[in-house]
Design a protein around this motif. Structure first.
Motif, PDB file in Angstrom:
ATOM      1  N   GLU A 195       0.804  -1.224   0.000  1.00 10.76           N
ATOM      2  CA  GLU A 195       0.000   0.000   0.000  1.00 10.76           C
ATOM      3  C   GLU A 195       0.834   1.270   0.000  1.00 10.76           C
ATOM      4  O   GLU A 195       0.302   2.377   0.022  1.00 10.76           O
ATOM      5  CB  GLU A 195      -0.925  -0.007   1.221  1.00 10.76           C
ATOM      6  CG  GLU A 195      -1.996  -1.096   1.137  1.00 10.76           C
ATOM      7  CD  GLU A 195      -2.903  -1.100   2.347  1.00 10.76           C
ATOM      8  OE1 GLU A 195      -2.494  -0.508   3.367  1.00 10.76           O
ATOM      9  OE2 GLU A 195      -4.000  -1.686   2.269  1.00 10.76           O
TER      10      GLU A 195
ATOM     11  N   LEU B  36      -5.636  -9.813  -2.564  1.00 11.38           N
ATOM     12  CA  LEU B  36      -6.555  -8.832  -3.160  1.00 11.38           C
ATOM     13  C   LEU B  36      -5.895  -7.458  -3.231  1.00 11.38           C
ATOM     14  O   LEU B  36      -6.081  -6.718  -4.216  1.00 11.38           O
ATOM     15  CB  LEU B  36      -7.842  -8.764  -2.343  1.00 11.38           C
ATOM     16  CG  LEU B  36      -8.761  -9.997  -2.424  1.00 11.38           C
ATOM     17  CD1 LEU B  36      -9.909  -9.869  -1.419  1.00 11.38           C
ATOM     18  CD2 LEU B  36      -9.311 -10.169  -3.835  1.00 11.38           C
ATOM     19  N   ALA B  37      -5.098  -7.085  -2.202  1.00 11.79           N
ATOM     20  CA  ALA B  37      -4.391  -5.802  -2.215  1.00 11.79           C
ATOM     21  C   ALA B  37      -3.330  -5.784  -3.301  1.00 11.79           C
ATOM     22  O   ALA B  37      -3.127  -4.767  -3.985  1.00 11.79           O
ATOM     23  CB  ALA B  37      -3.761  -5.541  -0.846  1.00 11.79           C
TER      24      ALA B  37
ATOM     25  N   ILE C 266      -3.404  -7.480  -6.096  1.00 11.56           N
ATOM     26  CA  ILE C 266      -4.096  -7.389  -7.388  1.00 11.56           C
ATOM     27  C   ILE C 266      -4.536  -5.958  -7.680  1.00 11.56           C
ATOM     28  O   ILE C 266      -4.442  -5.476  -8.826  1.00 11.56           O
ATOM     29  CB  ILE C 266      -5.299  -8.351  -7.410  1.00 11.56           C
ATOM     30  CG1 ILE C 266      -4.809  -9.805  -7.341  1.00 11.56           C
ATOM     31  CG2 ILE C 266      -6.162  -8.136  -8.646  1.00 11.56           C
ATOM     32  CD1 ILE C 266      -5.921 -10.813  -7.114  1.00 11.56           C
ATOM     33  N   SER C 267      -4.976  -5.255  -6.632  1.00 16.58           N
ATOM     34  CA  SER C 267      -5.511  -3.903  -6.861  1.00 16.58           C
ATOM     35  C   SER C 267      -4.427  -2.834  -6.876  1.00 16.58           C
ATOM     36  O   SER C 267      -4.599  -1.776  -7.489  1.00 16.58           O
ATOM     37  CB  SER C 267      -6.540  -3.566  -5.780  1.00 16.58           C
ATOM     38  OG  SER C 267      -5.921  -3.559  -4.504  1.00 16.58           O
ATOM     39  N   LYS C 268      -3.282  -3.042  -6.240  1.00 15.99           N
ATOM     40  CA  LYS C 268      -2.278  -1.989  -6.086  1.00 15.99           C
ATOM     41  C   LYS C 268      -1.080  -2.149  -7.007  1.00 15.99           C
ATOM     42  O   LYS C 268      -0.390  -1.173  -7.300  1.00 15.99           O
ATOM     43  CB  LYS C 268      -1.770  -1.959  -4.629  1.00 15.99           C
ATOM     44  CG  LYS C 268      -2.848  -1.708  -3.590  1.00 15.99           C
ATOM     45  CD  LYS C 268      -3.310  -0.266  -3.592  1.00 15.99           C
ATOM     46  CE  LYS C 268      -4.287  -0.009  -2.455  1.00 15.99           C
ATOM     47  NZ  LYS C 268      -4.770   1.394  -2.456  1.00 15.99           N
TER      48      LYS C 268
ATOM     49  N   ALA D 147     -11.219 -11.595  -8.495  1.00 18.47           N
ATOM     50  CA  ALA D 147     -10.516 -10.318  -8.669  1.00 18.47           C
ATOM     51  C   ALA D 147      -9.436 -10.433  -9.725  1.00 18.47           C
ATOM     52  O   ALA D 147      -9.189  -9.501 -10.507  1.00 18.47           O
ATOM     53  CB  ALA D 147      -9.913  -9.881  -7.331  1.00 18.47           C
TER      54      ALA D 147
ATOM     55  N   ARG E 294     -10.871 -10.221 -13.221  1.00 14.34           N
ATOM     56  CA  ARG E 294     -11.324  -8.885 -13.619  1.00 14.34           C
ATOM     57  C   ARG E 294     -10.157  -7.975 -13.971  1.00 14.34           C
ATOM     58  O   ARG E 294     -10.351  -6.963 -14.623  1.00 14.34           O
ATOM     59  CB  ARG E 294     -12.127  -8.241 -12.487  1.00 14.34           C
ATOM     60  CG  ARG E 294     -13.484  -8.871 -12.270  1.00 14.34           C
ATOM     61  CD  ARG E 294     -14.382  -7.938 -11.484  1.00 14.34           C
ATOM     62  NE  ARG E 294     -13.763  -7.550 -10.225  1.00 14.34           N
ATOM     63  CZ  ARG E 294     -14.002  -8.152  -9.057  1.00 14.34           C
ATOM     64  NH1 ARG E 294     -14.840  -9.177  -9.009  1.00 14.34           N
ATOM     65  NH2 ARG E 294     -13.410  -7.726  -7.971  1.00 14.34           N
ATOM     66  N   ASP E 295      -8.957  -8.287 -13.492  1.00 14.94           N
ATOM     67  CA  ASP E 295      -7.815  -7.397 -13.704  1.00 14.94           C
ATOM     68  C   ASP E 295      -7.323  -7.493 -15.149  1.00 14.94           C
ATOM     69  O   ASP E 295      -7.180  -8.582 -15.685  1.00 14.94           O
ATOM     70  CB  ASP E 295      -6.693  -7.770 -12.742  1.00 14.94           C
ATOM     71  CG  ASP E 295      -5.523  -6.830 -12.865  1.00 14.94           C
ATOM     72  OD1 ASP E 295      -5.658  -5.669 -12.486  1.00 14.94           O
ATOM     73  OD2 ASP E 295      -4.465  -7.299 -13.360  1.00 14.94           O
TER      74      ASP E 295
END
Length: 822
Positions: A753, A783-784, A786-788, A818, A821-822
């Motif tokens: 993060e 999940l973090a 994948i999103s970051k 997730a 979707r990426d």
């Protein structure tokens, strides 16, 4: 040692005789009061040696002198015939500790000394006193330890009573006696004497046959044992056992312990009878229990048993005596006994003989030649002149058991008192007064004021009173043994010597007197004064005056710091001196060794922290000196003090390559994970911390065992610094030591993060994530990621591999959804 034991024997004898007399007068009183008197006597016997060492002497005429050797007069041992030979030159006698005994020889009627008197040494048997006494103490304490070990074993292996009727009865009787502590009831597997033990967790032991007892016997036995618990008899018995160990050679102490035990049982019997038990029935219970049950010898040393056959006859008579007083001991009745016991112990502890130290006499003589009659007379005259005890502090060199100094300064009133050998020196003043320029006399006294200086030499005393006379002059009243004497040259010399010694011993007027010495005798005069000083405060003030004068050369400062470390025992005084040195003088490499050695001698962590903080805050320290100071800091055992010092050092100056090993050696010695993390966090938060320093921080962090503290530190590093090729391996090595999945996930999440994450860092995070066993924590981290993190094929494959290890379908499905979707 023999003098110490003899003094304790005499004082303990007086104390126990007084206790015995008191119990005789209290024979019509309750047994609980007599038991209390014997308790105070045994406790007082243990307190006497300590009180004697702490309290000042109270000289009592006629008190036996036990610590002064008898003087030997050679004329009483060997007759010296008249001769015409001249006396030889005097020789310096050698001091020996053995006794002196003359050998027999024939007397030859010659004018030439052909057969001198010789002396031989005999064995000093007093050297055996200490080991013999310690052997007796150790033997009795070993027996007591065996008894305690037996009780501990018995407490562990004996099952508690589960019968509700017993437990309810114990609760009811405890309420009846006003006993608020919980008492455990244990039941042996076979026959056992009812007994009790324990201080914090008292226990009562019952025999296996207790279940067959009648209700009346159950009630009487429990009442008796609960009375022991309420009265703290187990603790009192231990005190008496220790007194017997210390005074094993004293028959009265053993007698006192026996009387204490007898009165204890009578007092508990009184509790039972006062609660309504029938005397005849209770006596029958005691008799049957004593006949049928026995306590093991080892157990009886450390427990309070109900009925011993040796005491049973007198106890039964007392139980059946309807006219005995059976009251309990009230606080009102105990208070006078307490006050009397304290007064007696204090007076006995302070008591000391009021006799003069014997004249110094040589205890070793090589030869004693014959002298003619005239020469013998002259020799005797000169001998008598040499052995007169002069009223000088040089005559106060005899040893004493007490060393006491007290100083009180309140407004303008001063009170100083101290002992020197067998002498007591006092100064007391009311109102203002001033010394003359060289501090050898009193120059002025205020209106209505006075100054009194007195010295008690044991057999005689001197007293000098200063008052304001007519016209503002000082009036002096000089007395010797209460008789007024003229204030002549001898009196002036006596006062100058006495007051000078008082200055040197107590530190009174130390700052002003040190300045006067510097002004009139120079720095060498002050250095010469060092050898005459005693007392840590006094030495510190004079040493400090030399430092602040600025008149020492670098070698002089170095020697003075070394001297202070060797002669000042007080941590506070030594710390105050070293702080002054650190603040006023450059800590050169020559001074470093003495300064560090003196700092290491400080046993107080707080004082060592203060000294090293003052030293390390000085500008211009070389890396070698700074490293030496940090090595001295490693000896601080308090984690808080050491951590605070290291944080202060980190904030005050850069930790360069030369200092860094010593800094982290000190940090790694911290046992507290919190304090360890606090130090490392301070380094991490400091602006401009180089990567090499951060690497040392992470290597040091590996020794933190607390997952929370380690995670907090790693989050600070991972959230503030880029994990480059140098930091990345040590960071994730430390992260992989986290056992808590929550803390492990929290640490890796802080890296993800932070912002843009480089692919090598992302892969390292995913590799470390394999150690997380919790499905929830692992899925949240993935999940973090994948999103970051910017995904590529390598990172995507690593995420799939980690997700495949998740056993929960729900959490695994969340990750793959997730990822799709990426």
């Amino acid at each position: 040692m023999i003098a110490f034991l003899a003094d304790a024997f005499v004082k303990t004898t007086v104390l126990l005789v007084l206790a015995a007399v008191a119990t005789v007068f209290l024979r019509r009183s309750p047994a609980s009061l007599r038991h209390f008197v014997w308790t105070l006597a045994c406790g007082g016997a243990l307190a006497l040696p300590l009180a004697s060492a702490l309290l000042p002497n109270w000289r009592v005429a006629g008190w036996p002198r036990l610590d002064v050797p008898a003087a030997i007069n050679a004329e009483q041992i060997a007759r010296i015939p008249e001769t015409t030979a001249q006396p030889p030159a005097p020789r310096s006698p050698a001091s020996v500790s053995a006794a002196v005994v003359p050998e027999q020889r024939s007397v030859l009627p010659s004018t030439v000394d052909t057969a001198p008197v010789r002396w031989r040494l005999t064995t000093d048997w007093t050297a055996l006193v200490l080991p013999v006494w310690l052997t007796g103490v150790g033997a009795i304490l070993i027996l007591l330890a065996v008894g305690m070990a037996r009780v501990t074993w018995l407490d562990r292996v004996t099952r508690p009573v589960e019968d509700e009727s017993w437990l309810i009865l114990v609760e009811e009787l405890s309420v009846e006696l006003g006993l608020h502590r919980h008492v455990r009831v244990l039941q042996a597997k076979g026959p056992a004497m009812p007994m009790t033990w324990g201080i914090r967790r008292p226990a009562i032991l019952l025999p296996a046959e207790a279940d067959t007892w009648t209700t009346e016997r159950r009630r009487d036995v429990l009442l008796h044992e609960l009375a022991h618990v309420k009265r703290h008899d187990f603790l009192i018995q231990l005190v008496a056992r220790v007194a017997c160990a210390v005074y094993w050679f004293h028959p009265l102490v053993w007698l006192a312990a026996t009387r204490l035990r007898e009165e204890r049982e009578r007092a508990c019997d009184d509790h039972v009878l006062r609660a309504g038990a029938t005397p005849s029935a209770y006596a029958a219970h005691l008799l049957e229990i004593a006949r049928g049950l026995r306590a093991a010898r080892a157990t009886s040393l450390a427990t309070v048993a109900m009925a011993r056959p040796a005491q049973l006859a007198t106890r039964l008579i007392d139980v059946l005596d309807a006219g005995r007083c059976r009251d309990t001991l009230s606080a009102r009745a105990a208070l006078p006994a307490w006050l009397a016991a304290i007064a007696v112990v204090v007076l006995l502890a302070a008591a000391a003989p009021r006799v003069a130290e014997p004249a110094p006499v040589s205890r070793s003589v090589d030869t004693l030649p014959r002298l003619p009659a005239p020469a013998l007379i002259a020799r005797r005259a000169s001998y008598a002149k040499r052995t007169v005890v002069t009223d000088s502090l040089r005559g106060c060199s005899g040893e004493t058991r007490h060393s006491h100094t007290s100083t009180s300064i309140e407004n303008d009133d001063v009170s100083i008192s101290f002992t020197l050998g067998n002498c007591t020196i006092k100064l007391s003043s009311v109102g203002k007064f001033q010394f003359n320029d060289d501090f050898t006399d009193i120059a002025s006294v205020s209106n209505g004021g006075q100054v009194v200086v007195e010295v008690d030499y044991g057999a005689r005393d001197r007293r000098l009173t200063f008052r304001r006379g007519s016209g503002g002059s000082v009036e002096r009243i000089y007395k010797v043994d209460g008789d007024v004497r003229p204030y002549d040259a001898d009196a002036k010399s006596w006062f100058a010597e006495t007051i000078t010694y008082m200055f040197r011993r107590t530190g009174y007027m130390a700052e002003a007197r040190a300045r006067w010495i510097l002004d009139h005798k120079g720095i060498q005069g002050l250095i010469d004064e060092f050898g005459e000083l005693s007392g840590d405060y006094t030495r510190r003030i004079y040493y400090q005056a030399a430092v602040e004068s600025g008149k020492l050369d670098p070698a002089g400062y170095e020697r003075l710091v070394t001297l202070a470390g060797q002669t000042i025992d007080s941590d506070y005084e030594l710390a105050e001196f070293l702080i002054v040195v650190a603040k006023t003088q450059p800590l050169t490499e020559r001074m470093q060794a003495g300064f560090v050695t003196a700092a290491k001698s400080l046993s107080s962590d707080y004082e060592r922290h203060r000294v090293l903080t003052a030293a390390l805050s000085r500008p211009g320290l070389t890396p070698a000196i700074e490293a030496g100071m940090l090595d001295a800091a490693s000896g601080i055992s308090s984690d808080y003090e050491l951590a605070t010092l290291l944080i202060e050092v980190n904030e005050a100056r850069p930790i360069d390559e030369a200092v860094r090993p010593a800094f982290f050696r000190a940090a790694n010695s911290l046992q507290s994970d919190y304090e360890h993390r606090r130090v490392l966090s301070a380094v991490v938060k400091k602006t401009g911390t180089p990567p090499a320093m951060l690497g040392d921080v992470l290597n040091s962090a590996k020794t933190i065992s607390s997952d929370y503290e380690l995670a907090e530190l790693l989050i600070e590093v991972g959230g503030s610094y880029v994990l480059d090729d140098a930091l990345r391996p040590v960071f994730f090595t430390a992260a992989n030591t986290l056992n808590s999945d929550y803390e492990h996930g929290r640490t890796l999440l802080s890296v993800v993060e932070r912002g843009e994450v480089a692919p090598p860092v992302a892969l390292a995070v995913l590799e470390s994530a394999k150690g997380i066993a919790s499905d929830h924590e692992l899925s949240e981290l993935l999940l973090a990621v994948i999103s970051k993190v910017r995904m590529d094929d390598t990172i995507r494959a690593a995420v799939r591999a980690d997700a495949a290890a998740i056993s929960s379908q729900y959490d695994r499905g969340r990750v793959f959804e997730a990822l799709s979707r990426d």
